[in-house]
Design a protein around this motif. Structure first.
Motif, PDB file in Angstrom:
ATOM      1  N   THR A 218      70.041  64.667 107.118  1.00 22.51           N
ATOM      2  CA  THR A 218      70.131  63.707 108.227  1.00 22.51           C
ATOM      3  C   THR A 218      71.524  63.670 108.832  1.00 22.51           C
ATOM      4  O   THR A 218      71.687  63.571 110.056  1.00 22.51           O
ATOM      5  CB  THR A 218      69.743  62.304 107.733  1.00 22.51           C
ATOM      6  N   LEU A 219      72.535  63.740 107.979  1.00 19.95           N
ATOM      7  CA  LEU A 219      73.916  63.694 108.470  1.00 19.95           C
ATOM      8  C   LEU A 219      74.209  64.894 109.360  1.00 19.95           C
ATOM      9  O   LEU A 219      74.847  64.763 110.413  1.00 19.95           O
ATOM     10  CB  LEU A 219      74.895  63.645 107.290  1.00 19.95           C
TER      11      LEU A 219
ATOM     12  N   ILE B 154      66.853  58.581 113.454  1.00 15.50           N
ATOM     13  CA  ILE B 154      68.049  58.090 112.759  1.00 15.50           C
ATOM     14  C   ILE B 154      68.334  56.692 113.309  1.00 15.50           C
ATOM     15  O   ILE B 154      68.906  56.551 114.400  1.00 15.50           O
ATOM     16  CB  ILE B 154      69.254  59.025 112.997  1.00 15.50           C
TER      17      ILE B 154
ATOM     18  N   TYR C  54      75.591  64.097 118.002  1.00 15.18           N
ATOM     19  CA  TYR C  54      76.894  63.578 118.432  1.00 15.18           C
ATOM     20  C   TYR C  54      77.666  64.639 119.219  1.00 15.18           C
ATOM     21  O   TYR C  54      78.194  64.366 120.301  1.00 15.18           O
ATOM     22  CB  TYR C  54      77.680  63.138 117.199  1.00 15.18           C
TER      23      TYR C  54
ATOM     24  N   THR D 234      69.734  53.583 114.731  1.00 12.92           N
ATOM     25  CA  THR D 234      71.087  53.341 115.242  1.00 12.92           C
ATOM     26  C   THR D 234      71.077  52.113 116.147  1.00 12.92           C
ATOM     27  O   THR D 234      70.180  51.961 116.976  1.00 12.92           O
ATOM     28  CB  THR D 234      71.597  54.564 116.036  1.00 12.92           C
TER      29      THR D 234
ATOM     30  N   ARG E 132      72.069  66.556 111.136  1.00 18.58           N
ATOM     31  CA  ARG E 132      71.349  66.379 112.395  1.00 18.58           C
ATOM     32  C   ARG E 132      72.067  65.373 113.289  1.00 18.58           C
ATOM     33  O   ARG E 132      72.170  65.557 114.501  1.00 18.58           O
ATOM     34  CB  ARG E 132      69.915  65.925 112.113  1.00 18.58           C
ATOM     35  N   ALA E 133      72.584  64.306 112.673  1.00 18.95           N
ATOM     36  CA  ALA E 133      73.329  63.297 113.442  1.00 18.95           C
ATOM     37  C   ALA E 133      74.580  63.896 114.068  1.00 18.95           C
ATOM     38  O   ALA E 133      74.926  63.590 115.215  1.00 18.95           O
ATOM     39  CB  ALA E 133      73.694  62.123 112.533  1.00 18.95           C
ATOM     40  N   LYS E 134      75.261  64.745 113.330  1.00 20.41           N
ATOM     41  CA  LYS E 134      76.475  65.391 113.856  1.00 20.41           C
ATOM     42  C   LYS E 134      76.134  66.317 115.023  1.00 20.41           C
ATOM     43  O   LYS E 134      76.902  66.400 115.993  1.00 20.41           O
ATOM     44  CB  LYS E 134      77.179  66.165 112.742  1.00 20.41           C
TER      45      LYS E 134
ATOM     46  N   THR F 119      75.340  53.445 112.817  1.00 23.12           N
ATOM     47  CA  THR F 119      74.229  53.994 112.050  1.00 23.12           C
ATOM     48  C   THR F 119      74.595  54.045 110.580  1.00 23.12           C
ATOM     49  O   THR F 119      75.776  53.986 110.222  1.00 23.12           O
ATOM     50  CB  THR F 119      73.835  55.390 112.567  1.00 23.12           C
TER      51      THR F 119
ATOM     52  N   LEU G 192      69.851  59.363 118.973  1.00 25.20           N
ATOM     53  CA  LEU G 192      69.805  59.233 117.511  1.00 25.20           C
ATOM     54  C   LEU G 192      68.520  58.521 117.074  1.00 25.20           C
ATOM     55  O   LEU G 192      67.862  58.943 116.114  1.00 25.20           O
ATOM     56  CB  LEU G 192      71.036  58.474 117.011  1.00 25.20           C
ATOM     57  N   ASN G 193      68.161  57.472 117.778  1.00 23.61           N
ATOM     58  CA  ASN G 193      66.917  56.761 117.446  1.00 23.61           C
ATOM     59  C   ASN G 193      65.689  57.636 117.668  1.00 23.61           C
ATOM     60  O   ASN G 193      64.744  57.627 116.872  1.00 23.61           O
ATOM     61  CB  ASN G 193      66.813  55.474 118.263  1.00 23.61           C
TER      62      ASN G 193
ATOM     63  N   ILE H 232      73.801  56.356 107.167  1.00 16.74           N
ATOM     64  CA  ILE H 232      73.216  57.606 106.674  1.00 16.74           C
ATOM     65  C   ILE H 232      73.612  57.786 105.215  1.00 16.74           C
ATOM     66  O   ILE H 232      74.799  57.753 104.874  1.00 16.74           O
ATOM     67  CB  ILE H 232      73.690  58.807 107.511  1.00 16.74           C
TER      68      ILE H 232
END
Length: 356
Positions: free
Chosen positions: A10-11, A66, A18, A68, A13-15, A98, A61-62, A100
């Motif tokens: 998940t981290l 994820i 971003y 947020t 994917r979040a990066k 968020t 993100l949502n 994570i």
């Protein structure tokens, strides 16, 4: 675009999301406020204010699964929002919040130099309001993920035959200082940058070789390797040198007689200067700077400075740590006194070698 494709990390994917928002948008330098944002139009134009950019980040993100939330904040120049009765006019900026893998991340995608999890200096303003439209909203502290470190390590050699002084410096900037160094370096070409660096370091300082070490650089760190020559160190049978070629503070930043409000550094800071000076054959040490150790407050700050001769070398060490981000006005006099010593040591330290 692959950003919304489910994956185990998940981290990671979040990066990716971003970084996509960072690269997709150009920030127009404006903050804006709730109700004035035009998120869809800004996304299509690839340009927008802070509210539109970070709202796009929150939405994406949502959408990617994820969770947020929007966090309303007031920038440093805008003052602090009232915690007792918060109103919308107190806030002029938003962040994405968020969680994570059990860790909270506050995100701002307006600045291409700010890595995931870090925040621009303008947003480091103590706390913000996390908006939860299904449950109660809540206050969240803004705690920097990192501080700032400037470290200079080098050596100086004297050649009595040619009357030249030369040496090397390794300058490492990390944390917030590393971020600003990346930006500073990229805004001008290398020749202009080196000229600017020469002027900022010391009078008579000439860079003969320069390397911006890309292999050791990260988004939060830069390393510069400098070979240099110094002019006018030799005076007849004496050598005079202020060993602080790089000065972190040329002037005391705290000059007001009194202060009625807190000092807010935003993040913790540390400054280190270590230099080894080789004593040439036929010379002896005539004068060394005096050592100094000063503790500021309970653990607010610490200054250590020493200059020691070991055989044919002089080891000089300067270390200043500022361990608190926020100091009440009652600590101002002690802070001012600390920086009086900091600037005096850097500007007035004198090394004198004498020919035997």
């Amino acid at each position: 675009m692959g950003l919304l494709t489910p994956e185990k990390d998940t981290l990671k994917r979040a990066k990716k999301i971003y970084n996509f928002i960072q690269n997709h948008f150009t920030w127009n330098g404006k903050y804006s406020s709730f109700g004035r944002a035009r998120v869809k139009e800004a996304f299509n134009a690839k340009k927008g204010n802070a509210w539109e950019i970070n709202m796009s980040l929150i939405n994406l993100l949502n959408t990617a699964g994820i969770p947020t939330k929007m966090m309303l904040i007031s920038t440093r120049q805008n003052g602090l929002p009232k915690t007792s009765h918060p109103v919308m006019i107190d806030f002029n900026y938003i962040l994405a919040k968020t969680n994570i893998n059990g860790e909270t991340y506050l995100l701002d995608a307006t600045d291409n130099y700010i890595p995931f999890g870090s925040l621009p200096f303008r947003t480091l303003n103590h706390y913000g309001r996390v908006m939860d439209f299904k449950n109660d909203s809540s206050w969240e502290k803004i705690i920097p993920k990192h501080g700032s470190r400037e470290a200079v390590i080098g050596e100086i050699k004297f050649d009595p035959t040619t009357k030249k002084t030369n040496g090397t410096l390794s300058i490492v900037n990390s944390g917030y200082r590393g971020i600003s160094k990346h930006q500073e370096k990229n805004e001008i070409n290398e020749e202009e940058y080196i000229n600017k660096l020469e002027e900022s370091i010391s009078e008579g300082f000439v860079i003969t070789d320069y390397l911006f070490d890309e292999e050791k650089n990260t988004p939060l760190k830069t390393q510069e390797l400098i070979t240099f020559e110094l002019e006018d160190s030799f005076k007849e049978k004496m050598v005079y040198l202020n060993p602080f070629l790089v000065k972190f503070f040329k002037k005391n930043p705290f000059l007001s007689e009194n202060r009625n409000f807190p000092v807010d550094f935003g993040y913790k800071r540390r400054y280190t200067y270590i230099i080894n000076i080789e004593i040439p054959i036929g010379y002896i040490v005539h004068e060394l700077p005096n050592n100094k150790n000063i503790k500021f407050g309970d653990n607010y700050g610490l200054l250590r400075f020493s200059a020691q001769q070991n055989s044919n070398n002089i080891a000089l060490s300067f270390d200043l740590s500022l361990n608190e981000t926020h100091l009440e006005a009652e600590n101002y006099s002690a802070l001012k006194e600390l920086f009086k010593y900091v600037t005096s040591i850097q500007n007035n330290s004198l090394l004198v070698l004498k020919k035997e």
